[in-house]
Design an enzyme around this catalytic site. Structure first.
Site, PDB file in Angstrom:
ATOM      1  N   ASN A 140       0.849  -1.200   0.000  1.00  0.00           N
ATOM      2  CA  ASN A 140       0.000   0.000   0.000  1.00  0.00           C
ATOM      3  C   ASN A 140       0.885   1.250   0.000  1.00  0.00           C
ATOM      4  O   ASN A 140       1.869   1.334   0.737  1.00  0.00           O
ATOM      5  CB  ASN A 140      -0.996  -0.009   1.155  1.00  0.00           C
ATOM      6  CG  ASN A 140      -0.384  -0.151   2.528  1.00  0.00           C
ATOM      7  OD1 ASN A 140       0.639  -0.798   2.694  1.00  0.00           O
ATOM      8  ND2 ASN A 140      -1.013   0.456   3.513  1.00  0.00           N
ATOM      9  N   ILE A 141       0.518   2.183  -0.857  1.00  0.00           N
ATOM     10  CA  ILE A 141       1.297   3.404  -1.065  1.00  0.00           C
ATOM     11  C   ILE A 141       0.368   4.591  -0.823  1.00  0.00           C
ATOM     12  O   ILE A 141      -0.571   4.815  -1.598  1.00  0.00           O
ATOM     13  CB  ILE A 141       1.848   3.479  -2.513  1.00  0.00           C
ATOM     14  CG1 ILE A 141       2.580   2.185  -2.926  1.00  0.00           C
ATOM     15  CG2 ILE A 141       2.749   4.699  -2.680  1.00  0.00           C
ATOM     16  CD1 ILE A 141       3.818   1.860  -2.128  1.00  0.00           C
ATOM     17  N   GLU A 142       0.606   5.312   0.269  1.00  0.00           N
ATOM     18  CA  GLU A 142      -0.311   6.386   0.658  1.00  0.00           C
ATOM     19  C   GLU A 142       0.170   7.751   0.169  1.00  0.00           C
ATOM     20  O   GLU A 142       1.263   7.894  -0.405  1.00  0.00           O
ATOM     21  CB  GLU A 142      -0.479   6.360   2.178  1.00  0.00           C
ATOM     22  CG  GLU A 142      -1.070   5.029   2.635  1.00  0.00           C
ATOM     23  CD  GLU A 142      -1.329   4.935   4.124  1.00  0.00           C
ATOM     24  OE1 GLU A 142      -0.804   5.768   4.897  1.00  0.00           O
ATOM     25  OE2 GLU A 142      -2.075   4.006   4.513  1.00  0.00           O
ATOM     26  N   CYS A 202      -4.041   0.723  -2.648  1.00  0.00           N
ATOM     27  CA  CYS A 202      -3.981  -0.477  -1.811  1.00  0.00           C
ATOM     28  C   CYS A 202      -2.983  -1.482  -2.385  1.00  0.00           C
ATOM     29  O   CYS A 202      -2.694  -1.483  -3.584  1.00  0.00           O
ATOM     30  CB  CYS A 202      -5.353  -1.131  -1.729  1.00  0.00           C
ATOM     31  SG  CYS A 202      -6.567  -0.197  -0.787  1.00  0.00           S
ATOM     32  N   GLU A 224      -3.164  -4.737  -2.910  1.00  0.00           N
ATOM     33  CA  GLU A 224      -3.610  -5.719  -3.907  1.00  0.00           C
ATOM     34  C   GLU A 224      -3.766  -5.080  -5.278  1.00  0.00           C
ATOM     35  O   GLU A 224      -3.481  -5.693  -6.302  1.00  0.00           O
ATOM     36  CB  GLU A 224      -4.895  -6.441  -3.471  1.00  0.00           C
ATOM     37  CG  GLU A 224      -6.046  -5.574  -3.025  1.00  0.00           C
ATOM     38  CD  GLU A 224      -5.995  -5.245  -1.543  1.00  0.00           C
ATOM     39  OE1 GLU A 224      -5.014  -4.601  -1.127  1.00  0.00           O
ATOM     40  OE2 GLU A 224      -6.952  -5.572  -0.820  1.00  0.00           O
ATOM     41  N   CYS A 278     -10.877  -3.853   0.617  1.00  0.00           N
ATOM     42  CA  CYS A 278     -11.853  -2.759   0.671  1.00  0.00           C
ATOM     43  C   CYS A 278     -12.799  -2.856  -0.529  1.00  0.00           C
ATOM     44  O   CYS A 278     -12.575  -3.626  -1.477  1.00  0.00           O
ATOM     45  CB  CYS A 278     -11.138  -1.405   0.679  1.00  0.00           C
ATOM     46  SG  CYS A 278     -10.487  -0.909  -0.936  1.00  0.00           S
ATOM     47  N   CYS A 305     -11.230  -2.240  -3.995  1.00  0.00           N
ATOM     48  CA  CYS A 305     -10.403  -3.381  -4.425  1.00  0.00           C
ATOM     49  C   CYS A 305     -11.273  -4.562  -4.845  1.00  0.00           C
ATOM     50  O   CYS A 305     -10.945  -5.268  -5.798  1.00  0.00           O
ATOM     51  CB  CYS A 305      -9.440  -3.803  -3.323  1.00  0.00           C
ATOM     52  SG  CYS A 305      -8.042  -2.678  -3.175  1.00  0.00           S
TER      53      CYS A 305
HETATM   54  N1  THU Z   1      -5.308  -1.276   2.514  1.00  0.00           N
HETATM   55  C1  THU Z   1      -4.785  -2.130   1.600  1.00  0.00           C
HETATM   56  O1  THU Z   1      -3.711  -1.893   1.039  1.00  0.00           O
HETATM   57  N2  THU Z   1      -5.489  -3.250   1.293  1.00  0.00           N
HETATM   58  C2  THU Z   1      -6.623  -3.646   1.923  1.00  0.00           C
HETATM   59  O2  THU Z   1      -7.170  -4.689   1.604  1.00  0.00           O
HETATM   60  C3  THU Z   1      -7.201  -2.806   3.001  1.00  0.00           C
HETATM   61  C4  THU Z   1      -6.582  -1.466   3.161  1.00  0.00           C
HETATM   62  C5  THU Z   1      -4.522  -0.099   2.887  1.00  0.00           C
HETATM   63  C6  THU Z   1      -5.046   1.215   2.407  1.00  0.00           C
HETATM   64  C7  THU Z   1      -4.395   2.157   3.389  1.00  0.00           C
HETATM   65  O3  THU Z   1      -3.081   2.440   2.934  1.00  0.00           O
HETATM   66  C8  THU Z   1      -4.280   1.353   4.666  1.00  0.00           C
HETATM   67  O4  THU Z   1      -4.441   0.002   4.284  1.00  0.00           O
HETATM   68  C9  THU Z   1      -5.315   1.704   5.709  1.00  0.00           C
HETATM   69  O5  THU Z   1      -6.577   1.725   5.167  1.00  0.00           O
END
Ligand code: THU
Length: 133
Positions: free
Chosen positions: A42-44, A53, A55, A88, A91
């Protein structure tokens, strides 16, 4: 490569998380039928919705190399959460289109894992078929 090994690869991918806002690292590893692995984390972003996310990062990496849904064997998604977390809503929509309906998705934390499929986690999905004339 079995389920446990792919989950281990996803934990490796999780090390590349960029999650300074949520502090919730997620990793993904996508296995192709010919044995290649594509990784995602995950890259924010300071503009929160601009983040991606894990995946989707892995799926887009694979698709960017020409991999398509029929080439994909399995996808593992892992986090450090207390419970095994599930993709989520955004996704789920992407997984529904970019994986086959019955491709195994392994969800895991450090203690337990479960297997789901795109059609199980997004029943009655909106998809390409709906856009057909
Ligand atoms: N996130 C994912 O990368 N995959 C998921 O299935 C659930 C949420 C990440 C998004 C965000 O960077 C962090 O988790 C918190 O929501």
């Amino acid at each position: 490569m079995n389920k446990e090994e792919l989950i281990r690869e996803a934990f490796q991918a999780m090390n590349n998380t960029y999650s300074p806002y949520s502090h919730f690292p997620v990793g993904a590893a996508l296995l192709t039928k010919d044995g290649r692995i594509f990784y995602g984390a995950n890259i924010e972003n300071a503009s929160y919705p601009a983040g991606n996310c894990a995946e989707r990062s892995a799926l887009f990496a694979a698709y960017s190399r020409g991999v398509r849904r029929e080439d994909i064997e399995a996808l593992a998604i892992v986090s450090e959460g207390k419970r095994v977390s599930s993709p989520c809503g955004v996704c789920r929509q992407v997984l529904y289109e970019l994986l086959n309906p019955d491709t195994p998705i392994y969800l895991a934390n450090r203690n337990e894992s479960k297997t789901v499929t795109p059609s199980e986690i997004l029943p009655d999905a909106f998809g390409m078929e709906d856009l057909a004339e």
